[in-house]
Write a protein that holds these residues in place. Sequence first.
Motif, mmCIF file in Angstrom:
data_model
loop_
_atom_site.group_PDB
_atom_site.id
_atom_site.type_symbol
_atom_site.label_atom_id
_atom_site.label_comp_id
_atom_site.label_asym_id
_atom_site.label_seq_id
_atom_site.Cartn_x
_atom_site.Cartn_y
_atom_site.Cartn_z
ATOM 1 N N PRO A 295 0.817 -1.226 0.000
ATOM 2 C CA PRO A 295 0.000 0.000 0.000
ATOM 3 C C PRO A 295 0.845 1.268 0.000
ATOM 4 O O PRO A 295 0.500 2.250 -0.669
ATOM 5 N N LEU A 296 1.953 1.248 0.735
ATOM 6 C CA LEU A 296 2.822 2.419 0.742
ATOM 7 C C LEU A 296 3.511 2.597 -0.602
ATOM 8 O O LEU A 296 3.716 3.731 -1.060
ATOM 9 N N VAL A 297 3.855 1.500 -1.249
ATOM 10 C CA VAL A 297 4.463 1.583 -2.583
ATOM 11 C C VAL A 297 3.493 2.249 -3.558
ATOM 12 O O VAL A 297 3.877 3.129 -4.344
ATOM 13 N N VAL A 298 2.228 1.836 -3.501
ATOM 14 C CA VAL A 298 1.206 2.460 -4.353
ATOM 15 C C VAL A 298 1.103 3.951 -4.044
ATOM 16 O O VAL A 298 1.032 4.796 -4.949
ATOM 17 N N GLY A 299 1.104 4.286 -2.755
ATOM 18 C CA GLY A 299 1.042 5.690 -2.364
ATOM 19 C C GLY A 299 2.218 6.485 -2.889
ATOM 20 O O GLY A 299 2.052 7.606 -3.392
ATOM 21 N N TYR A 300 3.411 5.920 -2.800
ATOM 22 C CA TYR A 300 4.601 6.618 -3.291
ATOM 23 C C TYR A 300 4.539 6.819 -4.806
ATOM 24 O O TYR A 300 4.988 7.855 -5.320
ATOM 25 N N LEU A 301 3.997 5.855 -5.528
ATOM 26 C CA LEU A 301 3.883 5.994 -6.984
ATOM 27 C C LEU A 301 2.941 7.144 -7.347
ATOM 28 O O LEU A 301 3.251 7.963 -8.224
ATOM 29 N N PHE A 302 1.787 7.206 -6.678
ATOM 30 C CA PHE A 302 0.854 8.305 -6.939
ATOM 31 C C PHE A 302 1.445 9.641 -6.501
ATOM 32 O O PHE A 302 1.249 10.665 -7.174
ATOM 33 N N LEU A 303 2.165 9.644 -5.391
ATOM 34 C CA LEU A 303 2.786 10.883 -4.926
ATOM 35 C C LEU A 303 3.839 11.363 -5.918
ATOM 36 O O LEU A 303 3.907 12.563 -6.238
ATOM 37 N N ALA A 304 4.649 10.445 -6.420
ATOM 38 C CA ALA A 304 5.666 10.818 -7.409
ATOM 39 C C ALA A 304 5.017 11.364 -8.676
ATOM 40 O O ALA A 304 5.487 12.355 -9.257
#
Length: 327
Positions: A295-304
Amino acid sequence: MSITAKTVSMVTVGATSDEDKLQIRQQERTIDNLNRLFAMLFSIVFSVAAASILHKVTAFVITAGPKVVDWEVVAFNGAALVILGTTAAIFFHQASRGLDLRYAQNANVVPHRLGFLFDYLVIVLTMGPFALMGKALEQEVTDVAGFFWFFVAHEILILFGLAMLIIGQLRHTIFGDHNISPEFVAVAHGVQRYWFMMNSIYLFIMASSFFLASGSYTTVRSCPLMPHQSGALFFMMVFFALAVARNAFDFLPMWNVFFPVKPQGANGQQLYWKPLQKLVDYAPPRIFGLSVSLPLVVGYLFLAAAVSVMFLLTELYDLPLWIRVCS
């Protein structure tokens, strides 16, 4: 066991229980005092926003000649007030209640001084973007650049929150979870995963919407936050809808996390909204020996992606440029 020994044991247990109650009460009083400080800071934010709107109303009333209500400007101000009011109210409720759940309900929890300081400063420093949002409603600001500064302040608020969540991940890595209530550990991690994903997705959608509405993909840019400019009212309504939807996704799933609702599970456990429950129960897999939270990986992708749109495509960092566009 002799009667004397049994009596001593009972007295000791009773004393310990009384000490625990006193300790919990002292912790609750400490958190209550901090919440009063936060309430004062929030009252300042709302006072700034109210003063900004009152100044506009006063200027309209005392202006000589026939009065013509500019309903588009009224709509812009109304939408901005709702966004500011609901966002600030939800943040204050969750922030103050979060301190209770972390520190005030367990006598065996010994908060780490730096960990507690971090949680405290996050709440205090978040007042900055809120105050900027209130200040951005002043007539001197909106006359020059429309509601651009209000929009920027809101996105700064979301970015700041995401940055604090990232630092919070490091906080737990450094200080661990032993210094917060053990009953709240799993829930806290699930909530942080949810917030990080939800806010990153919101930021990406909002940044993309501004990119399209401002014509940043063309050579001629426009300001979608200046009343009466082409498409400005539509974009403001999009901004309003997305911001209010973000607030709804922030508040509704968190209701029985931050409000003391009686547990509804068959075994006396608290039940949460299914997506949130999955994040609470989530166990990060180990990849090449490292714990990786998907879930954090997904969040980081959207944030980037959001940061790329905001700074590389839209160039929101170039504030003088956008002030000229919105003037």
